[in-house]
Design a protein around this motif. Structure first.
Motif, PDB file in Angstrom:
ATOM      1  N   VAL A 228       0.913  -1.165   0.020  1.00  0.00           N
ATOM      2  CA  VAL A 228      -0.152   0.009  -0.075  1.00  0.00           C
ATOM      3  C   VAL A 228       1.012   1.243  -0.030  1.00  0.00           C
ATOM      4  O   VAL A 228       1.945   1.433   0.926  1.00  0.00           O
ATOM      5  CB  VAL A 228      -0.862   0.070   1.284  1.00  0.00           C
ATOM      6  N   VAL A 229       0.462   1.978  -0.960  1.00  0.00           N
ATOM      7  CA  VAL A 229       1.581   3.377  -0.920  1.00  0.00           C
ATOM      8  C   VAL A 229       0.279   4.502  -0.926  1.00  0.00           C
ATOM      9  O   VAL A 229      -0.455   4.598  -1.814  1.00  0.00           O
ATOM     10  CB  VAL A 229       2.365   3.377  -2.442  1.00  0.00           C
ATOM     11  N   ILE A 230       0.483   5.304   0.081  1.00  0.00           N
ATOM     12  CA  ILE A 230      -0.357   6.661   0.211  1.00  0.00           C
ATOM     13  C   ILE A 230       0.319   7.813  -0.143  1.00  0.00           C
ATOM     14  O   ILE A 230       1.324   7.948   0.326  1.00  0.00           O
ATOM     15  CB  ILE A 230      -0.805   6.651   1.648  1.00  0.00           C
ATOM     16  N   ARG A 231      -0.034   8.702  -1.109  1.00  0.00           N
ATOM     17  CA  ARG A 231       0.615   9.948  -1.350  1.00  0.00           C
ATOM     18  C   ARG A 231      -0.138  11.021  -0.701  1.00  0.00           C
ATOM     19  O   ARG A 231      -1.251  11.198  -0.924  1.00  0.00           O
ATOM     20  CB  ARG A 231       0.477   9.754  -2.920  1.00  0.00           C
ATOM     21  N   ALA A 232       0.573  11.572   0.090  1.00  0.00           N
ATOM     22  CA  ALA A 232       0.124  12.890   0.882  1.00  0.00           C
ATOM     23  C   ALA A 232      -0.092  13.986  -0.226  1.00  0.00           C
ATOM     24  O   ALA A 232       0.669  14.084  -1.039  1.00  0.00           O
ATOM     25  CB  ALA A 232       0.876  13.273   1.791  1.00  0.00           C
ATOM     26  N   TYR A 233      -1.216  14.731   0.252  1.00  0.00           N
ATOM     27  CA  TYR A 233      -1.579  15.783  -0.626  1.00  0.00           C
ATOM     28  C   TYR A 233      -0.778  16.929  -0.226  1.00  0.00           C
ATOM     29  O   TYR A 233      -0.496  17.478   0.943  1.00  0.00           O
ATOM     30  CB  TYR A 233      -3.317  16.007  -0.342  1.00  0.00           C
ATOM     31  N   GLY A 234      -0.263  17.865  -1.129  1.00  0.00           N
ATOM     32  CA  GLY A 234       0.361  18.966  -1.002  1.00  0.00           C
ATOM     33  C   GLY A 234       2.034  18.481  -0.439  1.00  0.00           C
ATOM     34  O   GLY A 234       2.372  19.433   0.088  1.00  0.00           O
ATOM     35  N   SER A 235       2.299  17.377  -0.608  1.00  0.00           N
ATOM     36  CA  SER A 235       3.703  17.239  -0.050  1.00  0.00           C
ATOM     37  C   SER A 235       4.250  15.723  -0.927  1.00  0.00           C
ATOM     38  O   SER A 235       3.428  14.917  -1.357  1.00  0.00           O
ATOM     39  CB  SER A 235       3.568  16.569   1.615  1.00  0.00           C
ATOM     40  N   PRO A 236       5.524  15.720  -0.880  1.00  0.00           N
ATOM     41  CA  PRO A 236       6.026  14.639  -1.527  1.00  0.00           C
ATOM     42  C   PRO A 236       6.074  13.444  -0.539  1.00  0.00           C
ATOM     43  O   PRO A 236       6.468  12.185  -1.147  1.00  0.00           O
ATOM     44  CB  PRO A 236       7.607  15.249  -1.966  1.00  0.00           C
ATOM     45  N   GLU A 237       5.938  13.591   0.453  1.00  0.00           N
ATOM     46  CA  GLU A 237       6.126  12.459   1.339  1.00  0.00           C
ATOM     47  C   GLU A 237       4.743  11.261   0.938  1.00  0.00           C
ATOM     48  O   GLU A 237       3.875  11.513   0.733  1.00  0.00           O
ATOM     49  CB  GLU A 237       5.482  12.682   2.893  1.00  0.00           C
ATOM     50  N   THR A 238       5.273  10.059   1.313  1.00  0.00           N
ATOM     51  CA  THR A 238       4.233   8.836   1.029  1.00  0.00           C
ATOM     52  C   THR A 238       4.506   8.058   2.402  1.00  0.00           C
ATOM     53  O   THR A 238       5.528   8.006   3.054  1.00  0.00           O
ATOM     54  CB  THR A 238       4.770   7.997   0.060  1.00  0.00           C
ATOM     55  N   VAL A 239       3.291   7.385   2.556  1.00  0.00           N
ATOM     56  CA  VAL A 239       3.205   6.327   3.406  1.00  0.00           C
ATOM     57  C   VAL A 239       3.218   4.884   2.922  1.00  0.00           C
ATOM     58  O   VAL A 239       2.051   4.531   1.929  1.00  0.00           O
ATOM     59  CB  VAL A 239       2.062   6.502   4.638  1.00  0.00           C
ATOM     60  N   THR A 240       4.122   3.906   3.318  1.00  0.00           N
ATOM     61  CA  THR A 240       3.921   2.542   2.596  1.00  0.00           C
ATOM     62  C   THR A 240       3.703   1.568   3.646  1.00  0.00           C
ATOM     63  O   THR A 240       4.389   1.863   4.426  1.00  0.00           O
ATOM     64  CB  THR A 240       5.346   2.538   2.030  1.00  0.00           C
ATOM     65  N   ALA A 241       3.130   0.492   3.394  1.00  0.00           N
ATOM     66  CA  ALA A 241       3.031  -0.756   4.426  1.00  0.00           C
ATOM     67  C   ALA A 241       2.572  -1.907   3.472  1.00  0.00           C
ATOM     68  O   ALA A 241       2.498  -1.886   2.239  1.00  0.00           O
ATOM     69  CB  ALA A 241       1.578  -0.201   5.237  1.00  0.00           C
TER      70      ALA A 241
END
Length: 289
Positions: A228-241
């Protein structure tokens, strides 16, 4: 070529003892869009196996042909949608584990086939049917019994522009977009359009809640798990699980799974089934991670 809705039985001359027994189901769209590739596939397959060709004229006949394979290995001649229809049918009938599936990609949309490792040329694909190896592949199954073979994206990503039914300069588009991104740092709101408020859970653990807007979510199989890859809005950050079950909920949203767009839905859960189906691929095809 025989009229649609008919069947034809061909065998190598002379028939060899222990020759492969194939049921080749030719999607009607493939016959209409590229009859020459269908003919080539028929010639190659009938030269190397005992083959029963079926020309269904619609989804119901397509399903009946698969149900009457009588031990023959199924081969689909068609595009990505024909492959998805076949896997979905076999999944619903709980027949995916009964044997390996083969594909000769013919039609407009073959990106999924290419991603899975299937050759997109008629000759190479037909030879892979005869001489390839069995590869076990993961399957994502949702709570409405839908299947995902490759990956899914939330929200649904618009299809590439087309001309005459074919993607227009896809590689050029991606190259230009990548170049622009290296030259111009986008302002936050330009990263992915409007924000989406989605709650994302992986094996029951909340990765993102409704108060944290996201650009989008991607789910794909990786090594027997759902990545799972979540792309944050307004930021290059991602959350991966990594998980076996992924649930997404929130305001009505659409998602693109393989070649199809589904929705709007308010919640959907996908469960990974490792090695749930088998596909015949060339021995040289890279093993998917």
């Amino acid at each position: 070529m025989l009229p649609e809705g008919r069947t034809e039985l061909l065998a190598p001359e002379p028939a060899e003892s222990g020759a492969q027994q194939l049921l080749v189901v030719i999607d009607p769209v493939a016959s209409r869009t590229d009859g020459e590739s269908v003919r080539i596939a028929k010639d190659v397959l009938s030269a190397g196996a005992t083959v029963k060709f079926c020309f269904p004229d619609g989804p119901e006949e397509f399903a009946r042909a698969l149900a009457r394979r009588n031990g023959r290995r199924p081969v689909v001649v068609g595009d990505d949608r024909a492959l998805l229809r076949t896997v979905a049918l076999l999944h619903r009938e709980r027949e995916l584990a009964s044997g390996a599936l083969s594909l000769v990609p013919v039609g407009v949309s073959v990106e999924l086939a290419r991603s899975l490792g299937v050759p997109t040329g008629a000759v190479a694909a037909a030879r892979a049917v005869l001489d390839g190896v069995v590869r076990r592949l993961d399957l994502l199954v949702d709570d409405s019994d839908g299947v995902v073979l490759d990956d899914l994206r939330i929200p649904a990503v618009p299809a590439l522009p087309t001309a005459g039914g074919a993607p227009v300069a896809a590689s050029v588009w991606h190259a230009c977009r990548s170049l622009v991104r290296t030259l111009v740092r986008p302002v936050p709101h330009a990263l992915g359009g409007r924000p989406h408020r989605l709650r994302v859970e992986a094996d029951g653990v909340v990765l993102n809640d409704l108060d944290e807007p996201v650009e989008g979510v991607t789910v794909r199989s990786r090594g027997g798990r759902a990545e799972v890859v979540i792309r944050a809005y307004g930021s290059p950050e991602t959350v991966t699980a990594s998980a076996l079950s992924v649930t997404v909920s929130g305001a009505d949203f659409r998602y693109r799974a393989d070649a199809r767009v589904t929705g709007p839905v308010r919640t959907r859960t996908w469960t990974l089934r490792p090695g749930a189906w088998e596909l015949i691929l060339p021995s040289s095809a890279p093993v998917r991670p």
